[in-house]
Scaffold this active site. Structure first.
Site, mmCIF file in Angstrom:
data_model
loop_
_atom_site.group_PDB
_atom_site.id
_atom_site.type_symbol
_atom_site.label_atom_id
_atom_site.label_comp_id
_atom_site.label_asym_id
_atom_site.label_seq_id
_atom_site.Cartn_x
_atom_site.Cartn_y
_atom_site.Cartn_z
ATOM 1 N N GLU A 334 32.717 48.204 36.406
ATOM 2 C CA GLU A 334 33.918 48.172 36.961
ATOM 3 C C GLU A 334 34.730 48.447 35.655
ATOM 4 O O GLU A 334 35.920 47.917 35.536
ATOM 5 C CB GLU A 334 34.449 46.711 37.555
ATOM 6 C CG GLU A 334 33.702 46.576 38.974
ATOM 7 C CD GLU A 334 34.082 45.157 39.446
ATOM 8 O OE1 GLU A 334 34.379 45.357 40.728
ATOM 9 O OE2 GLU A 334 33.947 44.196 38.834
HETATM 10 C C1 ACM Z 1 29.722 43.541 40.031
HETATM 11 O O1 ACM Z 1 29.698 42.794 41.141
HETATM 12 N N1 ACM Z 1 31.047 43.669 39.361
HETATM 13 C C2 ACM Z 1 28.587 43.637 39.170
#
Ligand code: ACM
Length: 526
Positions: A334
């Site tokens: 992310e």
């Molecule tokens: C995640 O759930 N951002 C690895």
């Protein structure tokens, strides 16, 4: 005399239990309801590779000892002592640990030549004279001891039914993760989880130590990370951090239970706590406020600044020095605030830093979209709706030699709600009822990824909404037991109708351990 009478009672009870084996096979109804309790060997969770009930049981009594043999290494003695500690409470027996080879009782035998048992497998043989645990390694003896625990009654001395279990794991990596960054938890709670997991043969604990909301492990080279960056959490609570001594203590505690700790410092995103602690890590030199919300994808290390690489070298260097395990997890998920080219350039250098400190990289599967270094391990956390191209990149990396850990969010994420009525938890990957979390095969889960590329499975627990031990354990139990079985048991053993009965049989054990598990309606709890 009392002991004798008790032993006789045990034998009769065991006979009754074994004779009901045949009855349960045709009673595997899809919905909860009354079902005969499975026989002792069929209650084992994870289901062993092979188990055969045969002959008369061994009755535990006041004279039962644990034998480690006269020339056994110190580590075998330690496994014996820990097993004695685990069995004394439930059995109420003294169970001294002795060295002698001859005589009955529980015998721990290290057989270095038993190649068929591998690095973690074991054999457990029970006759009226005693129980023999055989393994090629102390880890195998430890796992055998956990099987023995499950063959004994939850309370009272009881006995072990006659027969043989021969057992080896399907996957080398059987993990659970906990996020201590969104909400802080003390090391004591994590140790409690280690004990809970190790009894189901989980051998890896991944700790998510840093995120936007908190930095949880002290670093001497950058002290404000923990002191300032750790002093907060989601919702505005006080947060906290672990000292290096506490972390070392956790790692040693886990190692005694054959659980390897994999620490994660998430980068280049999920770093607001670090940026808030040291403005020099941002591109404009200005430290942001600490963050107590639950958004993701807004923070980034400054990829173009040399200071950034001094920072990760020093922090990862200290972490490597504290960590005897093979892996350092560097996140990489992310990173929406980091442009793609910067992300790839940053991950190149971060992977070099990990290698320089003698460790193997683990990263979330987004690393597949950049340039995974040779040997880097990818952790897949996609779900049924993840884009085909994203899955294909992970499959290609796996085929190119990168081991893959499977943590599909809509199966393995322990923070997903069971259903609409679950109070804690999130639902962005959908609800994950107990049956769904169990009903997938890691060996064939990602189309095109060969089973040989699957290192194993891991069940992550993210804590945006989880602030208490009760909520943590409610979300983890019972789903983490299913993940333990998916990681350990052969593919041919995976079967929901039989699993739900084995799971139901764990209820008295979970209750005895004061674990507030979720009583899923699809399981006929004992
Ligand atoms: C995640 O759930 N951002 C690895």
């Amino acid at each position: 005399m009392r002991v004798l009478r008790r032993a006789l009672g045990t034998l009769l009870a065991l006979g009754a239990a074994i004779s009901c084996t045949a009855a349960h096979g045709d009673d595997a109804r899809p919905h909860a309801g009354r079902a005969p309790a499975p026989a002792p060997y069929e209650r084992l969770l994870p289901r062993p590779a092979s188990a055969r009930a045969e002959g008369a049981p061994y009755a535990f009594g006041a004279g039962t000892v644990i034998r480690t043999g006269t020339s056994a290494p110190e580590e075998v003695r330690r496994v014996g002592e820990l097993l004695a500690e685990q069995l004394r409470g439930p059995s109420g027996l003294p169970l001294p640990v002795v060295e002698g080879e001859e005589g009955g009782g529980i015998r721990l035998r290290l057989e270095r030549g038993a190649g068929e048992l591998g690095a973690e497998g074991y054999r457990l043989t029970t006759t009226p004279a005693g129980v023999t645990l055989t393994a090629r390694t102390p880890a195998g003896l430890f796992h055998a001891g956990q099987t023995l625990r499950q063959l004994l009654p939850v309370r009272g001395p009881g006995g072990v039914p006659g027969g043989t279990v021969t057992d080896v794991p399907r996957f080398a990596y059987r993990g659970a993760m906990v996020d201590v960054a969104r909400h802080f938890f003390p090391v004591e709670q994590v140790k409690r989880y280690v004990d809970q997991l190790a009894q189901y043969k989980i051998n890896t604990l991944h700790v998510h130590l840093t995120d936007d909301q908190g930095w949880r492990l002290a670093a001497d080279s950058w002290p404000r990370l923990a002191e300032y960056g750790g002093a907060g959490e989601v919702g505005g609570g006080p947060g906290g951090h672990w000292t290096k001594e506490e972390y070392r203590d956790l790692v040693a505690y886990a190692a005694e239970r054959y659980v390897e700790v994999v620490p994660e410092i998430d980068m280049p995103g999920h770093v607001n706590a670090a940026l808030a602690s040291y403005g020099e890590l941002t591109c404009d030199g200005k430290a942001p406020e600490r963050y107590t919300g639950t958004k993701v994808g807004f923070s980034s290390l400054c990829v173009g600044k040399e200071r950034t690489y001094e920072f990760i070298d020093q922090v990862l260097g200290e972490l490597a020095e504290l960590t005897p395990g093979r892996y350092l997890h560097i996140g990489g998920d992310e990173a929406r605030a980091t442009p793609a080219a910067d992300y790839a350039a940053f991950m190149d250098r971060a992977q070099q830093v990990v290698a320089r400190h003698g460790k193997t990289v683990v990263a979330w599967h987004q690393l597949a979209s950049a340039r995974p270094a040779p040997g880097a391990v990818l952790q897949y956390w996609g779900h049924d709706r993840t884009a085909a191209a994203e899955k294909a990149a992970v499959v290609a990396a796996g085929k190119a030699g990168h081991p893959v850990i499977l943590s599909p969010a809509d199966r393995a994420y322990l923070d997903m709600k069971y259903d609409a009525a679950t109070k804690p938890g999130l639902a962005w990957a959908g609800y994950v009822p107990v049956q769904r979390s169990y009903s997938w095969d890691p060996g064939s889960y990602l189309a095109g990824l060969p089973e040989s590329a699957v290192l194993g499975v891991e069940a992550p627990l993210w804590t945006e909404t989880i602030a208490t031990r009760a909520d943590w354990e409610l979300m983890a139990f019972p789903r983490v037991l299913g993940l333990a079985e998916l990681g350990w048991s052969p593919a041919s053993a995976l079967d929901w109708p039989a699993y739900r009965l084995r799971l139901a049989a764990q209820a008295p054990r979970l209750t005895a351990q004061h674990i507030p598990y979720y009583r899923a309606p699809e399981v006929p709890w004992e």
